[in-house]
Scaffold this motif. Structure first.
Motif, PDB file in Angstrom:
ATOM      1  N   LEU A  14      28.367  33.461  35.152  1.00 45.08           N
ATOM      2  CA  LEU A  14      29.663  34.138  35.247  1.00 45.08           C
ATOM      3  C   LEU A  14      29.789  34.900  36.563  1.00 45.08           C
ATOM      4  O   LEU A  14      30.820  34.837  37.228  1.00 45.08           O
ATOM      5  CB  LEU A  14      29.861  35.090  34.072  1.00 45.08           C
ATOM      6  CG  LEU A  14      30.100  34.454  32.710  1.00 45.08           C
ATOM      7  CD1 LEU A  14      30.229  35.526  31.644  1.00 45.08           C
ATOM      8  CD2 LEU A  14      31.313  33.559  32.727  1.00 45.08           C
ATOM      9  N   ALA A  17      30.321  32.404  39.278  1.00 41.54           N
ATOM     10  CA  ALA A  17      31.666  31.834  39.194  1.00 41.54           C
ATOM     11  C   ALA A  17      32.724  32.826  39.660  1.00 41.54           C
ATOM     12  O   ALA A  17      33.744  32.424  40.221  1.00 41.54           O
ATOM     13  CB  ALA A  17      31.959  31.386  37.767  1.00 41.54           C
ATOM     14  N   MET A  18      32.480  34.120  39.447  1.00 45.78           N
ATOM     15  CA  MET A  18      33.442  35.146  39.845  1.00 45.78           C
ATOM     16  C   MET A  18      33.697  35.116  41.346  1.00 45.78           C
ATOM     17  O   MET A  18      34.781  35.479  41.800  1.00 45.78           O
ATOM     18  CB  MET A  18      32.948  36.531  39.433  1.00 45.78           C
ATOM     19  CG  MET A  18      33.009  36.774  37.953  1.00 45.78           C
ATOM     20  SD  MET A  18      32.235  38.357  37.531  1.00 45.78           S
ATOM     21  CE  MET A  18      32.381  38.330  35.751  1.00 45.78           C
ATOM     22  N   TRP A  23      36.372  30.132  39.473  1.00 44.26           N
ATOM     23  CA  TRP A  23      36.563  31.259  38.561  1.00 44.26           C
ATOM     24  C   TRP A  23      37.767  31.072  37.632  1.00 44.26           C
ATOM     25  O   TRP A  23      37.700  31.374  36.451  1.00 44.26           O
ATOM     26  CB  TRP A  23      36.688  32.582  39.310  1.00 44.26           C
ATOM     27  CG  TRP A  23      37.038  33.689  38.366  1.00 44.26           C
ATOM     28  CD1 TRP A  23      38.195  34.417  38.341  1.00 44.26           C
ATOM     29  CD2 TRP A  23      36.258  34.168  37.273  1.00 44.26           C
ATOM     30  NE1 TRP A  23      38.169  35.317  37.307  1.00 44.26           N
ATOM     31  CE2 TRP A  23      36.980  35.184  36.630  1.00 44.26           C
ATOM     32  CE3 TRP A  23      35.009  33.832  36.762  1.00 44.26           C
ATOM     33  CZ2 TRP A  23      36.507  35.864  35.522  1.00 44.26           C
ATOM     34  CZ3 TRP A  23      34.525  34.520  35.650  1.00 44.26           C
ATOM     35  CH2 TRP A  23      35.266  35.513  35.045  1.00 44.26           C
ATOM     36  N   HIS A  24      38.875  30.589  38.133  1.00 44.88           N
ATOM     37  CA  HIS A  24      40.072  30.474  37.296  1.00 44.88           C
ATOM     38  C   HIS A  24      39.855  29.508  36.138  1.00 44.88           C
ATOM     39  O   HIS A  24      40.315  29.762  35.025  1.00 44.88           O
ATOM     40  CB  HIS A  24      41.291  30.086  38.135  1.00 44.88           C
ATOM     41  CG  HIS A  24      41.623  31.134  39.147  1.00 44.88           C
ATOM     42  ND1 HIS A  24      42.135  32.367  38.797  1.00 44.88           N
ATOM     43  CD2 HIS A  24      41.484  31.161  40.496  1.00 44.88           C
ATOM     44  CE1 HIS A  24      42.307  33.103  39.883  1.00 44.88           C
ATOM     45  NE2 HIS A  24      41.923  32.398  40.925  1.00 44.88           N
ATOM     46  N   ARG A  27      37.493  31.392  33.755  1.00 48.42           N
ATOM     47  CA  ARG A  27      38.238  32.482  33.096  1.00 48.42           C
ATOM     48  C   ARG A  27      39.134  31.942  31.986  1.00 48.42           C
ATOM     49  O   ARG A  27      39.232  32.522  30.911  1.00 48.42           O
ATOM     50  CB  ARG A  27      39.058  33.235  34.150  1.00 48.42           C
ATOM     51  CG  ARG A  27      40.025  34.283  33.625  1.00 48.42           C
ATOM     52  CD  ARG A  27      39.309  35.390  32.919  1.00 48.42           C
ATOM     53  NE  ARG A  27      40.148  36.498  32.556  1.00 48.42           N
ATOM     54  CZ  ARG A  27      41.026  36.535  31.556  1.00 48.42           C
ATOM     55  NH1 ARG A  27      41.221  35.482  30.807  1.00 48.42           N
ATOM     56  NH2 ARG A  27      41.703  37.632  31.302  1.00 48.42           N
ATOM     57  N   ARG A  48      34.254  41.578  37.220  1.00 45.65           N
ATOM     58  CA  ARG A  48      34.703  40.755  38.348  1.00 45.65           C
ATOM     59  C   ARG A  48      35.429  41.605  39.383  1.00 45.65           C
ATOM     60  O   ARG A  48      35.202  41.468  40.593  1.00 45.65           O
ATOM     61  CB  ARG A  48      35.623  39.632  37.903  1.00 45.65           C
ATOM     62  CG  ARG A  48      36.051  38.800  39.115  1.00 45.65           C
ATOM     63  CD  ARG A  48      36.916  37.630  38.761  1.00 45.65           C
ATOM     64  NE  ARG A  48      37.102  36.800  39.931  1.00 45.65           N
ATOM     65  CZ  ARG A  48      38.143  36.896  40.761  1.00 45.65           C
ATOM     66  NH1 ARG A  48      39.083  37.789  40.554  1.00 45.65           N
ATOM     67  NH2 ARG A  48      38.245  36.098  41.806  1.00 45.65           N
ATOM     68  N   VAL A  94      29.691  25.656  40.201  1.00 44.60           N
ATOM     69  CA  VAL A  94      29.347  26.949  40.802  1.00 44.60           C
ATOM     70  C   VAL A  94      28.344  26.742  41.920  1.00 44.60           C
ATOM     71  O   VAL A  94      28.470  27.278  43.008  1.00 44.60           O
ATOM     72  CB  VAL A  94      28.801  27.924  39.730  1.00 44.60           C
ATOM     73  CG1 VAL A  94      28.212  29.159  40.387  1.00 44.60           C
ATOM     74  CG2 VAL A  94      29.906  28.311  38.777  1.00 44.60           C
TER      75      VAL A  94
END
Length: 132
Positions: A14, A17-18, A23-24, A27, A48, A94
């Motif tokens: 996470l 990915a942030m 990320w989107h 999320r 984030r 990622v």
């Protein structure tokens, strides 16, 4: 894989990915896992925001995120399975988004080169002047 490993990998994925273009997607998948009344998604959004802002207290919050995930995964087997599936899907994207970038620049005749990024390394050796 036990719950603590899934939580550790989940938190790390996470966090990665942030800071990536994926990320989107991640999320939106998390929004499917947690209900709007659930505070977990809000905590993830807060972490984030702190990571993007590069605030000094972001590191302890990341550790709390891992602990929160572990508590949730212990209580919910379905969530554990869904997060494991998401990790399997997200990890390659990622890793690809965060691959190393190498920049090369050349300046001559008294020019200056400025490059942005972390850990800029200049090649060792003598500097050569071409205008002598």
């Amino acid at each position: 894989m036990d719950v603590s490993e899934i939580a550790q990998l989940g938190a790390a994925a996470l966090i990665s990915a942030m800071a990536s273009d994926s990320w989107h997607l991640v999320r939106s998948r998390l929004a499917e896992m947690f209900t709007p009344s659930d505070m977990m998604l809000s905590r993830i959004d807060d972490v984030r925001a702190e990571i993007v802002a590069d605030v000094p207290w972001a590191r302890p919050r990341r550790d709390l995120l891992q602990g929160d995930l572990e508590d949730r995964l212990l209580a919910d087997v379905e969530l554990r399975n869904r997060l494991t599936t998401l990790l399997a899907e997200v990890q390659p994207s990622v890793t690809q988004d965060s691959r190393r970038t190498i920049q090369h620049a050349t300046a001559d005749r008294g020019g200056t080169t400025i490059q942005a990024g972390r850990d800029v390394v200049y090649p060792p050796g003598p500097r050569h002047r071409t205008d002598e």
